[in-house]
Design an enzyme around this catalytic site. Structure first.
Site, PDB file in Angstrom:
ATOM      1  N   SER A 148       0.861  -1.190   0.000  1.00  0.00           N
ATOM      2  CA  SER A 148       0.000   0.000   0.000  1.00  0.00           C
ATOM      3  C   SER A 148       0.891   1.230   0.000  1.00  0.00           C
ATOM      4  CB  SER A 148      -0.896   0.018   1.239  1.00  0.00           C
ATOM      5  OG  SER A 148      -1.570   1.261   1.363  1.00  0.00           O
ATOM      6  N   TYR A 161      -1.969  -0.976  10.160  1.00  0.00           N
ATOM      7  CA  TYR A 161      -2.089  -1.355   8.749  1.00  0.00           C
ATOM      8  C   TYR A 161      -0.895  -0.846   7.948  1.00  0.00           C
ATOM      9  CZ  TYR A 161      -4.139  -1.780   4.073  1.00  0.00           C
ATOM     10  OH  TYR A 161      -4.368  -2.091   2.758  1.00  0.00           O
TER      11      TYR A 161
END
Length: 271
Positions: A148, A161
Protein backbone atom coordinates in the site's frame (compact mmCIF):
# COMPACT_ATOMS: atom_id res chain seq x y z
CA UNK A 1 -1.61 -8.10 -23.79
CA UNK A 2 0.73 -10.44 -21.94
CA UNK A 3 -0.24 -14.11 -22.20
CA UNK A 4 -0.45 -16.33 -19.12
CA UNK A 5 -1.31 -19.47 -21.06
CA UNK A 6 -0.36 -22.71 -19.26
CA UNK A 7 0.31 -20.86 -16.00
CA UNK A 8 -1.42 -21.63 -12.70
CA UNK A 9 -2.21 -18.61 -10.54
CA UNK A 10 -3.35 -18.54 -6.93
CA UNK A 11 -5.08 -15.37 -5.70
CA UNK A 12 -5.78 -14.84 -2.01
CA UNK A 13 -8.60 -12.50 -1.11
CA UNK A 14 -9.99 -13.42 -4.50
CA UNK A 15 -13.67 -13.06 -3.66
CA UNK A 16 -14.00 -9.31 -4.14
CA UNK A 17 -12.43 -5.95 -4.90
CA UNK A 18 -8.89 -6.09 -6.25
CA UNK A 19 -8.73 -9.86 -5.75
CA UNK A 20 -11.72 -10.77 -7.89
CA UNK A 21 -10.73 -8.27 -10.57
CA UNK A 22 -7.24 -9.76 -10.68
CA UNK A 23 -8.50 -13.35 -10.75
CA UNK A 24 -10.70 -12.48 -13.73
CA UNK A 25 -7.91 -10.72 -15.63
CA UNK A 26 -5.45 -13.57 -15.02
CA UNK A 27 -8.04 -16.06 -16.29
CA UNK A 28 -8.80 -13.92 -19.36
CA UNK A 29 -5.11 -14.06 -20.20
CA UNK A 30 -5.04 -17.85 -20.05
CA UNK A 31 -4.13 -18.77 -16.49
CA UNK A 32 -5.84 -21.46 -14.48
CA UNK A 33 -6.86 -19.60 -11.33
CA UNK A 34 -7.26 -20.70 -7.73
CA UNK A 35 -9.66 -18.21 -6.14
CA UNK A 36 -8.89 -18.35 -2.42
CA UNK A 37 -10.83 -16.46 0.21
CA UNK A 38 -12.17 -16.84 3.74
CA UNK A 39 -15.62 -16.42 2.16
CA UNK A 40 -15.90 -19.64 0.16
CA UNK A 41 -19.36 -18.84 -1.20
CA UNK A 42 -18.19 -15.54 -2.69
CA UNK A 43 -15.01 -17.18 -4.01
CA UNK A 44 -17.19 -19.81 -5.66
CA UNK A 45 -19.22 -17.11 -7.39
CA UNK A 46 -16.04 -15.58 -8.83
CA UNK A 47 -14.88 -19.01 -10.00
CA UNK A 48 -18.23 -19.66 -11.70
CA UNK A 49 -18.06 -16.29 -13.46
CA UNK A 50 -14.60 -17.19 -14.77
CA UNK A 51 -15.82 -20.60 -15.94
CA UNK A 52 -18.84 -19.06 -17.65
CA UNK A 53 -16.43 -16.98 -19.72
CA UNK A 54 -14.51 -20.09 -20.78
CA UNK A 55 -11.77 -19.94 -18.17
CA UNK A 56 -10.58 -22.45 -15.60
CA UNK A 57 -10.97 -21.67 -11.91
CA UNK A 58 -11.15 -23.41 -8.56
CA UNK A 59 -12.59 -21.85 -5.38
CA UNK A 60 -10.82 -22.64 -2.10
CA UNK A 61 -11.46 -21.46 1.45
CA UNK A 62 -8.47 -20.00 3.29
CA UNK A 63 -7.99 -18.25 6.61
CA UNK A 64 -4.63 -16.47 6.60
CA UNK A 65 -4.60 -16.40 10.39
CA UNK A 66 -4.31 -20.22 10.42
CA UNK A 67 -1.22 -21.92 8.97
CA UNK A 68 -3.00 -25.24 8.49
CA UNK A 69 -5.60 -23.46 6.36
CA UNK A 70 -2.85 -22.04 4.14
CA UNK A 71 -1.28 -25.49 3.81
CA UNK A 72 -4.67 -26.88 2.76
CA UNK A 73 -5.09 -24.10 0.17
CA UNK A 74 -1.73 -24.90 -1.42
CA UNK A 75 -2.49 -28.63 -1.36
CA UNK A 76 -5.80 -28.02 -3.14
CA UNK A 77 -4.03 -26.03 -5.85
CA UNK A 78 -1.42 -28.75 -6.37
CA UNK A 79 -4.01 -31.54 -6.38
CA UNK A 80 -6.01 -29.69 -9.03
CA UNK A 81 -3.28 -28.26 -11.26
CA UNK A 82 0.06 -29.78 -10.23
CA UNK A 83 2.02 -26.53 -9.76
CA UNK A 84 1.85 -22.84 -8.87
CA UNK A 85 3.39 -20.38 -11.33
CA UNK A 86 1.87 -17.20 -9.93
CA UNK A 87 1.07 -16.34 -6.33
CA UNK A 88 -0.85 -13.13 -5.80
CA UNK A 89 -0.99 -12.31 -2.09
CA UNK A 90 -3.88 -9.89 -2.04
CA UNK A 91 -5.79 -10.82 1.13
CA UNK A 92 -5.55 -8.48 4.12
CA UNK A 93 -7.33 -7.80 7.38
CA UNK A 94 -9.94 -5.20 6.42
CA UNK A 95 -12.69 -5.75 8.98
CA UNK A 96 -14.57 -2.46 9.55
CA UNK A 97 -14.41 -2.86 13.32
CA UNK A 98 -10.63 -3.15 13.10
CA UNK A 99 -10.34 -0.08 10.89
CA UNK A 100 -12.27 1.92 13.46
CA UNK A 101 -9.72 1.01 16.16
CA UNK A 102 -6.54 1.38 14.09
CA UNK A 103 -5.48 4.90 14.95
CA UNK A 104 -2.17 6.28 16.26
CA UNK A 105 0.40 4.40 18.33
CA UNK A 106 -0.44 6.07 21.63
CA UNK A 107 -4.02 4.83 21.42
CA UNK A 108 -3.13 1.49 19.78
CA UNK A 109 -4.93 -1.59 21.04
CA UNK A 110 -2.37 -4.42 21.08
CA UNK A 111 -4.97 -6.90 19.86
CA UNK A 112 -5.55 -4.72 16.79
CA UNK A 113 -1.82 -4.59 16.11
CA UNK A 114 -1.40 -8.37 16.55
CA UNK A 115 -4.44 -9.26 14.45
CA UNK A 116 -3.31 -6.96 11.64
CA UNK A 117 0.20 -8.39 11.57
CA UNK A 118 -1.02 -11.99 11.98
CA UNK A 119 -3.05 -11.77 8.77
CA UNK A 120 -1.23 -9.19 6.66
CA UNK A 121 2.40 -10.08 7.36
CA UNK A 122 2.49 -13.55 8.89
CA UNK A 123 -0.25 -14.77 6.56
CA UNK A 124 1.50 -13.41 3.47
CA UNK A 125 4.80 -14.92 4.61
CA UNK A 126 3.19 -18.33 5.15
CA UNK A 127 1.54 -18.25 1.71
CA UNK A 128 4.98 -17.65 0.19
CA UNK A 129 6.64 -20.26 2.41
CA UNK A 130 4.22 -23.03 1.45
CA UNK A 131 3.82 -22.07 -2.23
CA UNK A 132 7.52 -21.66 -3.05
CA UNK A 133 8.35 -25.41 -3.03
CA UNK A 134 5.70 -25.89 -5.72
CA UNK A 135 6.85 -23.05 -8.00
CA UNK A 136 8.83 -24.54 -10.88
CA UNK A 137 12.41 -23.17 -10.92
CA UNK A 138 13.60 -21.39 -14.07
CA UNK A 139 10.08 -21.38 -15.51
CA UNK A 140 9.06 -17.77 -14.99
CA UNK A 141 7.34 -18.11 -11.62
CA UNK A 142 6.23 -14.88 -9.98
CA UNK A 143 4.99 -13.72 -6.58
CA UNK A 144 3.11 -10.43 -6.42
CA UNK A 145 2.32 -9.08 -2.96
CA UNK A 146 -0.16 -6.30 -2.35
CA UNK A 147 1.33 -3.58 -0.17
CA UNK A 148 0.00 0.00 0.00
CA UNK A 149 1.20 3.55 -0.45
CA UNK A 150 0.42 3.84 3.27
CA UNK A 151 3.50 1.66 3.72
CA UNK A 152 5.53 4.51 2.22
CA UNK A 153 3.96 7.52 3.94
CA UNK A 154 3.16 8.59 7.47
CA UNK A 155 -0.46 9.11 8.45
CA UNK A 156 -2.32 10.14 11.59
CA UNK A 157 -4.38 6.91 11.51
CA UNK A 158 -3.98 3.26 10.45
CA UNK A 159 -0.61 2.87 12.16
CA UNK A 160 -0.91 -0.93 12.34
CA UNK A 161 -2.09 -1.35 8.75
CA UNK A 162 0.60 1.00 7.44
CA UNK A 163 3.39 -0.76 9.34
CA UNK A 164 2.18 -4.15 8.13
CA UNK A 165 2.28 -3.00 4.52
CA UNK A 166 5.79 -1.61 4.94
CA UNK A 167 6.80 -5.03 6.26
CA UNK A 168 5.36 -6.68 3.15
CA UNK A 169 7.55 -4.49 0.95
CA UNK A 170 10.64 -5.71 2.82
CA UNK A 171 9.41 -9.32 2.74
CA UNK A 172 9.15 -8.92 -1.03
CA UNK A 173 12.79 -7.82 -1.29
CA UNK A 174 13.92 -10.74 0.86
CA UNK A 175 12.20 -13.33 -1.32
CA UNK A 176 13.47 -11.69 -4.49
CA UNK A 177 17.01 -11.91 -3.14
CA UNK A 178 16.80 -15.49 -1.90
CA UNK A 179 14.98 -17.01 -4.90
CA UNK A 180 15.93 -14.85 -7.86
CA UNK A 181 18.61 -17.21 -9.16
CA UNK A 182 16.00 -19.96 -9.21
CA UNK A 183 14.02 -17.91 -11.69
CA UNK A 184 11.34 -16.97 -9.15
CA UNK A 185 10.57 -13.27 -9.11
CA UNK A 186 8.91 -11.38 -6.29
CA UNK A 187 7.49 -7.86 -6.48
CA UNK A 188 4.95 -5.83 -4.55
CA UNK A 189 2.28 -3.43 -5.73
CA UNK A 190 1.31 -0.44 -3.60
CA UNK A 191 -2.15 0.81 -4.51
CA UNK A 192 -3.40 4.20 -3.54
CA UNK A 193 -7.06 4.65 -2.72
CA UNK A 194 -9.00 2.24 -4.92
CA UNK A 195 -12.78 2.31 -5.05
CA UNK A 196 -13.49 -1.24 -3.99
CA UNK A 197 -16.89 -2.07 -2.47
CA UNK A 198 -15.21 -2.20 0.95
CA UNK A 199 -13.75 1.29 0.56
CA UNK A 200 -17.02 2.74 -0.66
CA UNK A 201 -18.95 1.24 2.26
CA UNK A 202 -16.51 2.03 5.09
CA UNK A 203 -14.47 5.12 4.18
CA UNK A 204 -16.25 8.43 4.77
CA UNK A 205 -16.91 10.40 1.60
CA UNK A 206 -15.06 13.41 3.06
CA UNK A 207 -11.88 11.33 3.36
CA UNK A 208 -12.24 10.06 -0.22
CA UNK A 209 -12.60 13.66 -1.40
CA UNK A 210 -9.39 14.71 0.38
CA UNK A 211 -7.43 11.87 -1.24
CA UNK A 212 -8.98 12.48 -4.65
CA UNK A 213 -7.93 16.13 -4.46
CA UNK A 214 -4.32 14.99 -3.93
CA UNK A 215 -4.53 12.47 -6.80
CA UNK A 216 -2.95 13.67 -10.03
CA UNK A 217 -5.13 11.59 -12.35
CA UNK A 218 -8.70 12.68 -13.12
CA UNK A 219 -10.26 10.10 -10.80
CA UNK A 220 -9.51 7.59 -8.07
CA UNK A 221 -8.47 4.08 -8.99
CA UNK A 222 -10.60 1.11 -9.96
CA UNK A 223 -9.73 -2.51 -9.00
CA UNK A 224 -8.87 -3.21 -12.64
CA UNK A 225 -6.12 -0.58 -12.48
CA UNK A 226 -4.34 -2.82 -9.99
CA UNK A 227 -5.30 -6.08 -11.70
CA UNK A 228 -3.63 -5.09 -14.96
CA UNK A 229 -0.36 -4.29 -13.19
CA UNK A 230 -0.45 -7.62 -11.35
CA UNK A 231 -1.11 -9.46 -14.62
CA UNK A 232 1.91 -7.78 -16.21
CA UNK A 233 4.18 -8.67 -13.28
CA UNK A 234 2.90 -12.25 -13.45
CA UNK A 235 3.84 -12.53 -17.11
CA UNK A 236 7.13 -13.32 -18.80
CA UNK A 237 7.13 -9.77 -20.18
CA UNK A 238 8.20 -8.68 -16.68
CA UNK A 239 10.99 -11.28 -16.45
CA UNK A 240 13.65 -8.65 -15.59
CA UNK A 241 11.66 -7.01 -12.80
CA UNK A 242 12.10 -8.36 -9.29
CA UNK A 243 12.53 -7.00 -5.78
CA UNK A 244 10.61 -3.83 -6.57
CA UNK A 245 7.57 -2.07 -5.22
CA UNK A 246 5.34 -0.65 -7.96
CA UNK A 247 3.25 2.30 -6.77
CA UNK A 248 -0.15 2.52 -8.48
CA UNK A 249 -1.83 5.48 -6.83
CA UNK A 250 -2.57 8.08 -9.48
CA UNK A 251 0.46 10.05 -8.39
CA UNK A 252 -0.78 10.66 -4.84
CA UNK A 253 2.56 9.80 -3.21
CA UNK A 254 4.68 11.55 -5.82
CA UNK A 255 4.27 15.19 -4.79
CA UNK A 256 4.46 17.53 -1.84
CA UNK A 257 1.33 17.72 0.35
CA UNK A 258 -1.20 20.50 -0.11
CA UNK A 259 -0.98 20.49 -3.91
CA UNK A 260 -4.69 21.32 -4.39
CA UNK A 261 -4.40 24.49 -2.29
CA UNK A 262 -1.18 25.46 -4.04
CA UNK A 263 -2.79 24.96 -7.44
CA UNK A 264 -5.74 27.12 -6.41
CA UNK A 265 -3.38 29.80 -5.08
CA UNK A 266 -1.46 30.08 -8.33
CA UNK A 267 -4.63 30.03 -10.38
CA UNK A 268 -6.14 32.88 -8.34
CA UNK A 269 -2.97 34.95 -8.73
CA UNK A 270 -2.96 34.42 -12.47
CA UNK A 271 0.42 32.70 -12.46
Amino acid sequence: MASLKDKVAMVTGGAGGIGSATASVLAERGAKVVVADINLKAAGQVAVEIQDKGGTALAVCVDLAQEESIVSMVRAAIDAFGKIDVLHNNAAELAPELYALDRDIESMNVDVWDRTFRVNVRGTMLCCKHALPHMPPHAGASIINIASNLGLQGSIIQAAYSASKAAIIQLTRSIAASHGKLGIRCNSVSPGLVLTPNVVSTLPAAVREIVEAETLTPALGDPLDIAYVVAFLASDEARYITGHNIVVDGGTASHIPGLPRMRALFQSSGK
